[in-house]
Write an enzyme that holds these catalytic residues in place. Sequence first.
Site, mmCIF file in Angstrom:
data_model
loop_
_atom_site.group_PDB
_atom_site.id
_atom_site.type_symbol
_atom_site.label_atom_id
_atom_site.label_comp_id
_atom_site.label_asym_id
_atom_site.label_seq_id
_atom_site.Cartn_x
_atom_site.Cartn_y
_atom_site.Cartn_z
ATOM 1 N N ASP A 205 -6.847 10.474 -9.650
ATOM 2 C CA ASP A 205 -7.254 9.561 -10.435
ATOM 3 C C ASP A 205 -6.414 8.264 -10.469
ATOM 4 O OD1 ASP A 205 -9.473 8.523 -12.142
ATOM 5 O OD2 ASP A 205 -8.051 8.226 -13.821
ATOM 6 N N GLU A 247 -8.207 8.693 -5.283
ATOM 7 C CA GLU A 247 -9.020 7.364 -5.467
ATOM 8 C C GLU A 247 -8.234 5.945 -5.433
ATOM 9 O OE1 GLU A 247 -11.572 5.496 -9.331
ATOM 10 O OE2 GLU A 247 -9.777 6.595 -9.824
#
Length: 545
Positions: A205, A247
């Site tokens: 993330d 990401e």
Amino acid sequence: MRLTQTSELWWKNAIVYCLDIETFADGNGDGIGDFRGAIQHLDHLDRLGVTCIWLMPFFPTPDRDDGYDIVDFYSVDPRLGTLGDFVEFMRVARDRGIRVIADLVVNHTSDQHPWFQDARSSRDSKHRDWYIWSDKPEPDDPKGVVFPDQEDSLWQWDAQTEQYYFHRFYKFQPDLNTSNPEVRDEIARILGFWMELGLSGFRVDAVPFLVERVLEQDDALPDPHEFFADLRAFMNRRDGTAMLLGEVNLPYKDLMAYFGDTPLGNEITMCFDFIGMQRMYLSLAREDARPLAEALRERPAPPKDSQWASFVRNHDELTLDKLTDAEREEVFAAFAPDEDMRIYDRGIRRRLPAMLEGDQRRIRMVYSLLFALPGTPVLFYGEEIGMGENLAIEGRQSVRTPMQWTSGRHGGFSTVEPAIPMPGGDFGPDEISVSAQRRDPDSLLSWIGRLVEQYREAPELAWGSYEVMDGGDDAVLVIRNQGIVTLHNFAGRDAKATLSLDADGKVLADLFSDDQIEIKDGQAQVEVEGYSCRWFRVSDPETAP
Ligand code: MG
């Protein structure tokens, strides 16, 4: 490519499927999805051809940011099941040859995490330096606030110890100090723990934020890329076939550093192509393939063992932050005409089929593109049946509604009213469900199944080096990937493309019908209906598939 490579570098042509245990299936009748419910539906993913499940966070959480605010990295949230249920889920997935990766959310913790509770107890506490403290907000604050409508600073005053702590996201999510070697060791321990329980990798993330240098004196710290190189090395010592999916929403030139600077790539294994995704929506809005074609031409090749991950939608808002203001307005006007469909002035909180007003031709063309784009396709649960969003739910949660399994009560998700409400109307379970589409060979689910098959049968789509061709019509995107040629018509009108192919005497064999098109004098004429797609293999006329 060699067979050993294709199986060892499995992520290169995986079918990744992202799901949230909380919204996938409820196995114990409390209205909340759980591991037991998900286990009962793994056969759906197996039938679809999914090779890798990406689990959204399932760790204990106060749930103020949909599980991205974690209080214990070594356990399962009791609402979703137990560690025992998780292990059983892993066993059933492995039985079906499906790998599992999970979200690694270590940019920050919940402010309820025992580490932070200890850190804020005194300036001398054991975990004080696990977080980032300052006597005053940095001068450029609040530049870079991720949720500008809800946070007006990156620094939160802590009255007890009279310092500010840093939070890139919400104020209840203090950032971990990844320049602290103890924190890095702990992150490696978290990876090691879940790998022992069978995970094949992690979706990382908020990658750039994870290693950002927050304070001025941080310039003295070692290169932040060492963090990812170390993490990757640790992971691959434990399991050589494990991967990191990152990401990294940055321009291509800045993003490339996160693959690592070795020929094979030694940091993030796969990065989402956020630029290509955003340009695709601009192409859809304009009915003109050129914005996406430009992005694909501009996109650098990743290091040898690395890969691009393609996606149409994900669990967040559809971010349009890399478009110009004028381009973003074009996409808003086309796909989010109401203010309520937008978020943070930069994104759209809708799923694709609703944005395209249920137009099956366009929806199918876009998913064809997902599989035809050079890279690894990543599906978000419900995309395979064309689920819509529920705008009555606040913020970006609108696209995280329960999976619609049947047209029956509560969409087959639960025996009781789901805690998160499903949409009604054209996108509700009465109209859109797995069970109805399974029986229908003309359904979106059947179409996605065929795309999965063709993608797996054409490994050059993932492994090859591609060329964006000029077919002579701006509405049509033509990609040649070694022996595979795909055409996608972004416009509603029929189009004709003229392809120059160095393959005289061969034919273009249609992969979705018996059609063959001759290649004469190095050229082929291909017709593509409005909002439609075609896939071909360059073949000998006799041995065409
Ligand atoms: Mg439940």
